[in-house]
Write an enzyme that holds these catalytic residues in place. Structure first.
Site, mmCIF file in Angstrom:
data_model
loop_
_atom_site.group_PDB
_atom_site.id
_atom_site.type_symbol
_atom_site.label_atom_id
_atom_site.label_comp_id
_atom_site.label_asym_id
_atom_site.label_seq_id
_atom_site.Cartn_x
_atom_site.Cartn_y
_atom_site.Cartn_z
ATOM 1 C CG ASN A 5 -2.254 1.417 1.334
ATOM 2 O OD1 ASN A 5 -1.359 2.268 0.676
ATOM 3 N ND2 ASN A 5 -2.697 1.228 2.186
ATOM 4 N NE ARG B 156 -6.304 1.769 0.073
ATOM 5 C CZ ARG B 156 -6.659 3.005 0.650
ATOM 6 N NH1 ARG B 156 -5.238 3.629 0.573
ATOM 7 N NH2 ARG B 156 -7.347 3.541 1.412
ATOM 8 C CG HIS C 14 -13.361 3.449 3.590
ATOM 9 N ND1 HIS C 14 -13.956 4.335 4.217
ATOM 10 C CD2 HIS C 14 -12.517 3.474 3.580
ATOM 11 C CE1 HIS C 14 -12.727 5.075 5.059
ATOM 12 N NE2 HIS C 14 -11.927 4.784 4.759
ATOM 13 N NE ARG D 158 -10.905 12.295 5.161
ATOM 14 C CZ ARG D 158 -11.290 10.897 5.306
ATOM 15 N NH1 ARG D 158 -11.491 10.494 3.803
ATOM 16 N NH2 ARG D 158 -9.567 9.733 5.335
ATOM 17 C CD GLU E 14 -8.718 -1.203 4.245
ATOM 18 O OE1 GLU E 14 -8.611 -1.003 5.402
ATOM 19 O OE2 GLU E 14 -9.571 -0.111 3.785
#
Ligand code: AMP
Length: 398
Positions: free
Chosen positions: A7, A91, A180, A241, A384
């Site tokens: 990643n 990823r 996601h 956020r 993940e």
């Protein structure tokens, strides 16, 4: 089969080495601050042995070479030779509409990842950089791209189109993509396995609650709705956020003379829990601690977080015509019994009732609703990296 999962961020390179035959993590870690002052390598082996050392790396290639040296190191390594790495899974944040699935990396695939850069200007260049570093450091080893957006590509147009003139979609790719996806897909599968039910028989609402948060309606294996939009700014309240906001606010701030960059920083980096709670932290643990200490502003921030989440769960439940399970995952979803409890207590109208005792167990898979609930609540750790490893094996052995 040994698979390396990568990643790559703009100044970091996360890695996990798996023996996929038994889905065993052999080693994982990160090189941080690549090209900056005092880059750092963190490395953890399957047996818990850890290293943390400053390294002299100026590029992702150099970072990868340092990681490789550790993987075959006499003392802390996990392999005799790098030739044991049979495939590398990456990823990749944005695959646009072109990728509905993970895919073997070819020059054409790299071109499309490059074309998607305007949709993910911070992430896709770094992800592509990670792929190209692997091509140089592991010549001949196949690379597989696993997209955050791919799982969401089954959404129907009524879910992904915004109510602006259609040519903004047809000509400028403006639509909801969702993010996601790898995590939502992993926990949806893991929940089906855990419940002993066929994956494509379940309607699930998966809540990925971490620094970034999103919620997805998975209707018998297909994503029906998800809360993030064209960018990861939309939807739930997050660490920094804002999530959903009246777009008129942006116009208002611009009309007041704020620059695009200022509004971007405000909504992406200064909002969410950080902006609402006023405790100088975007970490839910700090906000909950302050709330428990009678800090009313922090308590209000937690309430807004929960309110927005319950709002989405109710909407997705109705849109899917019901649901079998609501699943909590990622840092907050897996570990915060407090947040799960506050949410589940609001789900009684949907037939979901909190099991206080079972909800106390954190960090592992558990049904946290009572047996008489018609909508089950499940806590499920995400992984993940393992999902990327699994997809890599699947693509390599069709
Ligand atoms: P993630 O992005 O999945 O790594 O999640 C990180 C976030 O999870 C942190 O910023 C914390 O807000 C949150 N978190 C982790 N552990 C807990 C906990 N025990 N209680 C509340 N929040 C937690």
């Amino acid at each position: 089969m040994k698979v390396l999962v990568i990643n790559a961020g703009s100044s970091s390179l996360k890695f996990t080495m798996f023996r996929m035959t038994h889905e065993r993590m052999l080693a994982k870690g990160i090189v941080e601050r690549i090209g900056l002052d005092k880059p750092l390598l963190r490395y953890t082996r399957y047996d818990g042995r850890t290293l943390c050392e400053t390294v002299d790396v100026k590029s992702h290639d150099e970072a990868l070479r340092i990681v490789c040296r550790k993987l075959v190191d006499d003392e802390v390594g996990v392999m005799a030779s790098l030739a044991e790495v049979e495939a590398i899974g990456h990823r990749v944040v944005h695959g646009g509409e072109q990728f509905t699935e993970s895919t073997l990396v070819t020059p054409e695939v790299k071109d499309i990842i490059r074309e998607c850069i305007p949709l993910a200007p911070l992430h896709n260049p770094a992800n592509l950089g990670g792929i190209e570093a692997c091509e140089r450091v592991f010549p001949g080893v196949p690379n597989v791209a696993v997209f955050d957006t791919a799982f969401h590509q089954t959404m129907p147009p009524e879910s992904y189109l915004f109510a602006i003139p259609l040519e903004f979609y047809t000509e400028h790719q403006v639509r909801r993509y969702g993010f996601h996806g790898t995590s939502h897909k992993y926990v949806a599968h893991a929940t089906a396995d855990f419940l002993g039910k066929p994956y494509d028989s379940l309607r699930m609402i998966t809540c990925h609650l971490g620094n970034g948060s999103s919620i997805t309606a998975v209707d018998r294996g297909r994503v029906f709705e998800t809360s993030m939009g064209m960018t990861p700014l939309m939807g739930l309240v997050m660490g920094t956020r804002c999530g959903d906001i009246d777009p008129g606010v942006v116009l208002h701030l611009a009309a007041q003379g704020r620059t695009l960059a200022e509004v971007d920083t405000l909504l992406n980096k200064k909002s969410g829990l950080l902006g609402l709670a006023g405790v100088g932290s975007s970490d839910m643990r700090d906000v909950l601690e302050a709330a428990a200490g009678a800090n009313e502003q922090a308590e209000q921030a937690v309430r807004i977080f929960v309110h927005r989440l319950v709002f989405y769960i109710g909407a997705y439940y109705t849109l899917m015509g019901g649901a079998d399970a609501v699943v909590f995952t990622a840092g907050i979803g897996e570990n915060s019994d407090e947040i799960r409890a506050r949410v589940i207590r609001r789900l009684a109208p949907l037939g979901c009732f909190l099991d206080e005792e079972k909800n106390r167990a954190s960090g592992k898979a558990a049904i946290v609703s009572t047996p008489n609930s018609s909508l089950m609540a499940v806590a499920m750790p995400t992984n993940e990296e393992l999902m990327i490893g699994r997809d890599t094996v699947r693509i390599m052995q069709p």
